[in-house]
Design a protein around this motif. Structure first.
Motif, PDB file in Angstrom:
ATOM      1  N   VAL A  61      35.015  23.115  36.539  1.00 42.46           N
ATOM      2  CA  VAL A  61      34.090  24.101  37.109  1.00 42.46           C
ATOM      3  C   VAL A  61      34.585  25.517  36.856  1.00 42.46           C
ATOM      4  CG1 VAL A  61      33.016  24.933  39.237  1.00 42.46           C
ATOM      5  CG2 VAL A  61      33.330  22.465  38.874  1.00 42.46           C
ATOM      6  N   PHE A  62      35.866  25.731  37.023  1.00 41.46           N
ATOM      7  CA  PHE A  62      36.451  27.067  36.849  1.00 41.46           C
ATOM      8  C   PHE A  62      37.355  27.047  35.616  1.00 41.46           C
ATOM      9  CE2 PHE A  62      35.673  26.363  41.370  1.00 41.46           C
ATOM     10  CZ  PHE A  62      34.709  27.359  41.579  1.00 41.46           C
ATOM     11  N   THR A  63      36.990  27.861  34.635  1.00 38.52           N
ATOM     12  CA  THR A  63      37.696  27.847  33.360  1.00 38.52           C
ATOM     13  C   THR A  63      37.829  29.261  32.807  1.00 38.52           C
ATOM     14  OG1 THR A  63      35.651  27.689  32.041  1.00 38.52           O
ATOM     15  CG2 THR A  63      36.627  25.613  32.815  1.00 38.52           C
ATOM     16  N   THR A  64      38.549  29.351  31.705  1.00 39.87           N
ATOM     17  CA  THR A  64      38.576  30.592  30.937  1.00 39.87           C
ATOM     18  C   THR A  64      37.260  30.698  30.174  1.00 39.87           C
ATOM     19  OG1 THR A  64      39.487  29.556  28.950  1.00 39.87           O
ATOM     20  CG2 THR A  64      41.059  30.280  30.634  1.00 39.87           C
ATOM     21  N   ARG A  65      37.080  31.753  29.410  1.00 40.17           N
ATOM     22  CA  ARG A  65      35.813  31.942  28.695  1.00 40.17           C
ATOM     23  C   ARG A  65      35.593  30.918  27.582  1.00 40.17           C
ATOM     24  NH1 ARG A  65      36.591  37.223  24.785  1.00 40.17           N
ATOM     25  NH2 ARG A  65      38.691  36.742  24.008  1.00 40.17           N
ATOM     26  N   PRO A  71      41.542  25.230  31.016  1.00 38.75           N
ATOM     27  CA  PRO A  71      41.916  25.326  32.430  1.00 38.75           C
ATOM     28  C   PRO A  71      42.468  26.704  32.794  1.00 38.75           C
ATOM     29  CG  PRO A  71      42.734  23.293  31.469  1.00 38.75           C
ATOM     30  CD  PRO A  71      42.239  24.113  30.331  1.00 38.75           C
ATOM     31  N   VAL A  72      42.247  27.090  34.039  1.00 37.66           N
ATOM     32  CA  VAL A  72      42.741  28.373  34.539  1.00 37.66           C
ATOM     33  C   VAL A  72      44.180  28.220  35.002  1.00 37.66           C
ATOM     34  CG1 VAL A  72      42.472  30.128  36.339  1.00 37.66           C
ATOM     35  CG2 VAL A  72      40.444  29.151  35.227  1.00 37.66           C
ATOM     36  N   GLU A  73      45.038  29.077  34.523  1.00 32.41           N
ATOM     37  CA  GLU A  73      46.425  29.089  34.982  1.00 32.41           C
ATOM     38  C   GLU A  73      46.452  29.463  36.468  1.00 32.41           C
ATOM     39  OE1 GLU A  73      50.107  28.785  35.602  1.00 32.41           O
ATOM     40  OE2 GLU A  73      49.581  28.552  33.466  1.00 32.41           O
ATOM     41  N   PRO A  74      47.035  28.617  37.339  1.00 25.27           N
ATOM     42  CA  PRO A  74      47.057  28.921  38.777  1.00 25.27           C
ATOM     43  C   PRO A  74      47.605  30.301  39.122  1.00 25.27           C
ATOM     44  CG  PRO A  74      47.740  26.663  38.411  1.00 25.27           C
ATOM     45  CD  PRO A  74      47.614  27.287  37.056  1.00 25.27           C
ATOM     46  N   ARG A  75      48.600  30.757  38.386  1.00 25.58           N
ATOM     47  CA  ARG A  75      49.149  32.090  38.654  1.00 25.58           C
ATOM     48  C   ARG A  75      48.127  33.186  38.366  1.00 25.58           C
ATOM     49  NH1 ARG A  75      54.691  31.547  35.324  1.00 25.58           N
ATOM     50  NH2 ARG A  75      53.188  30.473  33.990  1.00 25.58           N
ATOM     51  N   ASN A  76      47.302  32.977  37.342  1.00 28.70           N
ATOM     52  CA  ASN A  76      46.259  33.952  37.031  1.00 28.70           C
ATOM     53  C   ASN A  76      45.192  33.979  38.129  1.00 28.70           C
ATOM     54  OD1 ASN A  76      47.553  34.620  34.668  1.00 28.70           O
ATOM     55  ND2 ASN A  76      46.293  33.302  33.376  1.00 28.70           N
ATOM     56  N   PHE A  77      44.908  32.803  38.690  1.00 21.92           N
ATOM     57  CA  PHE A  77      43.968  32.750  39.816  1.00 21.92           C
ATOM     58  C   PHE A  77      44.521  33.547  40.988  1.00 21.92           C
ATOM     59  CE2 PHE A  77      42.530  30.913  43.817  1.00 21.92           C
ATOM     60  CZ  PHE A  77      41.150  30.933  43.659  1.00 21.92           C
ATOM     61  N   SER A  78      45.811  33.383  41.273  1.00 19.67           N
ATOM     62  CA  SER A  78      46.437  34.106  42.387  1.00 19.67           C
ATOM     63  C   SER A  78      46.400  35.610  42.144  1.00 19.67           C
ATOM     64  CB  SER A  78      47.886  33.636  42.569  1.00 19.67           C
ATOM     65  OG  SER A  78      47.929  32.284  42.981  1.00 19.67           O
ATOM     66  N   ARG A  79      46.605  36.026  40.903  1.00 20.01           N
ATOM     67  CA  ARG A  79      46.545  37.455  40.589  1.00 20.01           C
ATOM     68  C   ARG A  79      45.133  37.994  40.812  1.00 20.01           C
ATOM     69  NH1 ARG A  79      49.521  35.744  35.801  1.00 20.01           N
ATOM     70  NH2 ARG A  79      51.772  36.125  36.095  1.00 20.01           N
ATOM     71  N   SER A  80      44.130  37.224  40.384  1.00 18.83           N
ATOM     72  CA  SER A  80      42.741  37.647  40.581  1.00 18.83           C
ATOM     73  C   SER A  80      42.398  37.728  42.059  1.00 18.83           C
ATOM     74  CB  SER A  80      41.789  36.678  39.872  1.00 18.83           C
ATOM     75  OG  SER A  80      41.992  36.689  38.485  1.00 18.83           O
ATOM     76  N   TYR A  81      42.916  36.783  42.820  1.00 17.48           N
ATOM     77  CA  TYR A  81      42.707  36.758  44.272  1.00 17.48           C
ATOM     78  C   TYR A  81      43.326  37.999  44.917  1.00 17.48           C
ATOM     79  CZ  TYR A  81      43.848  35.278  49.078  1.00 17.48           C
ATOM     80  OH  TYR A  81      44.022  35.222  50.443  1.00 17.48           O
ATOM     81  N   ASP A  82      44.547  38.349  44.519  1.00 15.80           N
ATOM     82  CA  ASP A  82      45.213  39.541  45.072  1.00 15.80           C
ATOM     83  C   ASP A  82      44.465  40.815  44.692  1.00 15.80           C
ATOM     84  OD1 ASP A  82      47.184  38.047  46.273  1.00 15.80           O
ATOM     85  OD2 ASP A  82      48.607  38.249  44.603  1.00 15.80           O
ATOM     86  N   THR A  83      43.968  40.867  43.461  1.00 16.19           N
ATOM     87  CA  THR A  83      43.192  42.033  43.018  1.00 16.19           C
ATOM     88  C   THR A  83      41.913  42.166  43.834  1.00 16.19           C
ATOM     89  OG1 THR A  83      44.048  41.864  40.756  1.00 16.19           O
ATOM     90  CG2 THR A  83      41.997  43.088  41.051  1.00 16.19           C
TER      91      THR A  83
END
Length: 248
Positions: free
Chosen positions: A154-158, A162-174
């Protein structure tokens, strides 16, 4: 510390059974009482501001944030979701897999315990957010063309990797900074789930299933602490407006 004591006590008890020692010296050990840390969570107003910010900016992870806050999904569970896990017409979602970084590998595997697996009902705001995500992913697939990987997630790169979990956390913090709410971790954000379900007028029996409470009385304790009518109305609007945009 108590976990360490418990493990040691169990090991020494087994040693007595095996006649390796005569006394369990850990059995009489007592630990000093300690004040438990107060768990962090957002208020309904904080959660509303966070979600409205993500929705307004058409954040690619908006639906993931909704699932974390409204259903209490863990980060790995949200990122590990596939479209086969979701029945939008039946308004249900099945948790059975998670995406995790283990050393140098990104693994899509079963959840740690059977207790983590569940089929959960989807409140309207979740259905609307996921339909919107579906539309956006179709658009991304069209743009990617032959580069599209077709992971089914469901949640992917363009390119559907798969989305790197650390990148998800960075997006969440932003997103937290953009929304202007106090910073808490993704794990702490899950603790807002019960209050949001009450504010969204999700039926207590349905909330009990989502929260996985063993006793109905526990769920009802949360339902006695709902927010003001204006806050509840504001929380419902993102789902309604997204539902409209997804159908367009």
């Amino acid at each position: 510390m108590s976990d360490i004591r418990g493990t040691l006590r169990t090991a020494l008890s087994q040693a007595i059974i095996d006649e390796l020692i005569g006394k369990n010296v850990a059995a009489s050990v007592t630990l000093p009482s300690s004040r438990s840390k107060k768990r962090k969570a957002w208020s309904s107003d904080d959660a509303r501001r966070f979600l409205e910010s993500a929705r307004t900016d058409d954040d690619v992870f908006y639906a993931a944030y909704v699932l974390v806050l409204v259903l209490g999904l863990r980060k790995g569970e949200a990122l590990g979701l596939t479209w086969d896990d979701i029945d939008l017409d039946g308004a249900e979602l099945t948790i059975g897999r998670q995406l995790q970084r283990v050393r140098r590998q990104l693994l899509h595997r079963e959840t740690k315990t059977e207790g983590s697996d569940a089929t959960l009902p989807l409140p309207d705001i979740c259905v609307a957010a996921l339909r919107h995500r579906q539309v956006r992913q179709r658009e991304a697939r069209s743009e990617a063309g032959k580069a599209w990987q077709g992971s089914g997630l469901v949640f992917t790169t363009r390119f559907s990797t798969p989305v790197e979990p650390r990148n998800f956390s960075r997006s969440y913090d932003t997103r937290i900074m953009k929304a202007g709410v106090r910073r808490i971790t993704v794990h702490d954000a899950r603790r807002t789930c019960g209050t949001l379900l009450a504010d969204l007028d999700v039926h207590p029996r349905v909330a009990m299933q989502i929260l996985r409470h063993a006793q109905f009385s526990i769920t009802m304790e949360i339902y006695t602490q709902v927010s003001s009518k204006s806050t509840r109305d504001a929380l419902k609007r993102p789902g309604e407006s997204l539902g409209g945009s997804a159908d367009a």
